[in-house]
Design a protein around this motif. Structure first.
Motif, PDB file in Angstrom:
ATOM      1  N   LEU A  50       0.964   1.358 -16.091  1.00  0.00           N
ATOM      2  CA  LEU A  50       2.028   1.589 -15.505  1.00  0.00           C
ATOM      3  C   LEU A  50       1.920   1.431 -14.072  1.00  0.00           C
ATOM      4  O   LEU A  50       3.082   0.825 -13.346  1.00  0.00           O
ATOM      5  N   SER A  51       0.735   1.367 -13.446  1.00  0.00           N
ATOM      6  CA  SER A  51       0.527   0.660 -12.160  1.00  0.00           C
ATOM      7  C   SER A  51       1.027  -0.425 -12.086  1.00  0.00           C
ATOM      8  O   SER A  51       1.604  -1.170 -11.061  1.00  0.00           O
ATOM      9  N   ASP A  52       0.748  -1.544 -12.970  1.00  0.00           N
ATOM     10  CA  ASP A  52       1.025  -2.795 -13.121  1.00  0.00           C
ATOM     11  C   ASP A  52       2.553  -2.976 -13.029  1.00  0.00           C
ATOM     12  O   ASP A  52       3.220  -3.830 -12.303  1.00  0.00           O
ATOM     13  N   PHE A 124       9.537   5.177 -14.228  1.00  0.00           N
ATOM     14  CA  PHE A 124       8.707   6.181 -14.927  1.00  0.00           C
ATOM     15  C   PHE A 124       9.218   6.502 -16.059  1.00  0.00           C
ATOM     16  O   PHE A 124       8.585   6.622 -17.238  1.00  0.00           O
ATOM     17  N   ILE A 125      10.702   6.783 -16.265  1.00  0.00           N
ATOM     18  CA  ILE A 125      11.278   7.266 -17.547  1.00  0.00           C
ATOM     19  C   ILE A 125      11.105   6.129 -18.401  1.00  0.00           C
ATOM     20  O   ILE A 125      10.887   6.259 -19.807  1.00  0.00           O
ATOM     21  N   VAL A 126      11.693   4.762 -18.172  1.00  0.00           N
ATOM     22  CA  VAL A 126      11.617   3.419 -19.118  1.00  0.00           C
ATOM     23  C   VAL A 126      10.141   3.372 -19.680  1.00  0.00           C
ATOM     24  O   VAL A 126      10.106   3.033 -20.768  1.00  0.00           O
ATOM     25  N   CYS A 127       9.293   3.519 -18.793  1.00  0.00           N
ATOM     26  CA  CYS A 127       7.916   3.262 -19.327  1.00  0.00           C
ATOM     27  C   CYS A 127       7.576   4.257 -20.151  1.00  0.00           C
ATOM     28  O   CYS A 127       6.676   4.179 -20.938  1.00  0.00           O
ATOM     29  N   GLY A 128       7.819   5.590 -19.816  1.00  0.00           N
ATOM     30  CA  GLY A 128       7.593   6.594 -20.725  1.00  0.00           C
ATOM     31  C   GLY A 128       8.218   6.356 -22.243  1.00  0.00           C
ATOM     32  O   GLY A 128       7.625   6.756 -23.254  1.00  0.00           O
ATOM     33  N   ILE A 129       9.332   5.737 -22.278  1.00  0.00           N
ATOM     34  CA  ILE A 129      10.153   5.293 -23.701  1.00  0.00           C
ATOM     35  C   ILE A 129       9.252   4.342 -24.258  1.00  0.00           C
ATOM     36  O   ILE A 129       8.875   4.539 -25.491  1.00  0.00           O
ATOM     37  N   GLU A 137      -1.131   1.764 -21.316  1.00  0.00           N
ATOM     38  CA  GLU A 137      -2.321   1.958 -20.775  1.00  0.00           C
ATOM     39  C   GLU A 137      -2.017   2.593 -19.429  1.00  0.00           C
ATOM     40  O   GLU A 137      -1.154   2.289 -18.709  1.00  0.00           O
ATOM     41  N   GLY A 138      -2.788   3.781 -18.890  1.00  0.00           N
ATOM     42  CA  GLY A 138      -2.665   4.285 -17.524  1.00  0.00           C
ATOM     43  C   GLY A 138      -1.187   5.056 -17.415  1.00  0.00           C
ATOM     44  O   GLY A 138      -1.071   5.157 -16.172  1.00  0.00           O
ATOM     45  N   SER A 140       0.630   7.812 -16.498  1.00  0.00           N
ATOM     46  CA  SER A 140       0.435   9.327 -16.009  1.00  0.00           C
ATOM     47  C   SER A 140       1.214   9.750 -14.758  1.00  0.00           C
ATOM     48  O   SER A 140       1.718   8.591 -14.233  1.00  0.00           O
ATOM     49  N   LEU A 141       1.533  10.778 -14.823  1.00  0.00           N
ATOM     50  CA  LEU A 141       2.359  11.248 -13.757  1.00  0.00           C
ATOM     51  C   LEU A 141       1.533  11.115 -12.255  1.00  0.00           C
ATOM     52  O   LEU A 141       2.083  10.847 -11.104  1.00  0.00           O
ATOM     53  N   LEU A 142       0.239  11.137 -12.380  1.00  0.00           N
ATOM     54  CA  LEU A 142      -0.579  10.972 -11.270  1.00  0.00           C
ATOM     55  C   LEU A 142      -0.226   9.484 -10.872  1.00  0.00           C
ATOM     56  O   LEU A 142      -0.339   9.343  -9.293  1.00  0.00           O
ATOM     57  N   VAL A 143      -0.263   8.667 -11.550  1.00  0.00           N
ATOM     58  CA  VAL A 143      -0.110   6.989 -11.144  1.00  0.00           C
ATOM     59  C   VAL A 143       1.025   7.180 -10.527  1.00  0.00           C
ATOM     60  O   VAL A 143       1.259   6.438  -9.577  1.00  0.00           O
ATOM     61  N   ALA A 144       2.221   7.685 -11.041  1.00  0.00           N
ATOM     62  CA  ALA A 144       3.496   7.598 -10.514  1.00  0.00           C
ATOM     63  C   ALA A 144       3.607   8.151  -9.129  1.00  0.00           C
ATOM     64  O   ALA A 144       4.286   7.831  -8.324  1.00  0.00           O
TER      65      ALA A 144
END
Length: 249
Positions: A50-52, A124-129, A137-138, A140-144
């Protein structure tokens, strides 16, 4: 002042530019989703987090799509009194021109920051999908939340760099010149995104600051910040100077 800001935001709402600008900035999350899907199918062995994805999205947010959307909003806010011939109605009102300009500037800042948050949430939403279907990998809401702070900073920096377009919109009393100027600026930003000189080019310097890459260019952070603040101050001062001299016609 709050009433002026509220009035400017209502003008945005009634003009339909709010839903249009939201749709514009949501193109960044969509591009990130398409890029993630392409990577998944073309290079399934490649792992990204997600960070990437957030890191990649900063290029579109700071230099490309979002920047042009923000210039369009700035041009609309500061030229509509001319294009809609409402200046004759506004200037006689017992409100100082300084407060009127400050109200417009605050409305612009609020909406730019809001749209940056919309972009952040959209990613964050599209990555959740994507995560629900393929697993990321990775994720999480903390990363967001870590990236939320960077998107807030990015919104403030982008607001500062819109000041020249604000002046052009008021000076030309229109929408076209600022948009042409933004296209030129975006091309320059894209060309300097991987160059050391980008640290002294205000619109690319914002990108480097959010990414934390200023020091790697060899230029001190203070120099880039100083250039951005100087550009912003000159742009808003020229806008103020021009508007103070504006007469009823």
């Amino acid at each position: 002042m709050l009433k002026i800001i509220s009035c400017e935001l209502l003008k945005l709402k009634r003009s339909k530019i709010i839903p249009i600008s939201i749709a514009g900035v949501l193109s960044t999350p969509l591009l990130m989703l398409l890029e993630a899907l392409q990577t998944h199918f073309d290079k399934p062995e490649l792992v990204f987090t997600l960070s990437d994805v957030y890191n990649s999205s900063v290029l579109y947010t700071m230099l490309l799509t979002n920047m042009m959307v923000y210039v369009a909003i700035a041009a609309f806010l500061f030229s509509r009194e001319y294009t809609e011939s409402t200046l004759k109605t506004i200037l006689p009102i017992p409100i100082s021109r300084t407060k009127l300009l400050l109200g417009k500037s605050c409305a612009l800042l609020l909406w730019i920051v809001t749209l940056n948050i919309v972009t952040w949430a959209g990613i964050f939403i599209v990555c959740g999908i994507y995560h629900a279907i393929f697993t990321m990998e990775g994720y999480s809401l903390l990363v967001a939340i870590e990236w939320f702070q960077k998107f807030l900073l990015g919104g403030i920096l982008m607001f500062l760099t819109t000041s020249p377009f604000v002046f052009v919109a008021g000076k030309t009393k229109g929408f076209v010149s600022p948009m042409i100027g933004s296209a030129v600026i975006v091309m320059g930003s894209a060309a300097l995104a991987n160059k050391e000189w980008g640290a002294i080019y205000p619109w690319t310097a914002t990108f480097f600051l959010v990414q934390g890459k200023i020091e790697s260019t060899g230029y001190p952070t203070a120099v880039s910040v100083g250039i951005i603040l100087l550009l912003s101050a000159v742009g808003f001062f020229m806008t103020y100077h021009h508007f103070k001299k504006e007469d009823l016609k």
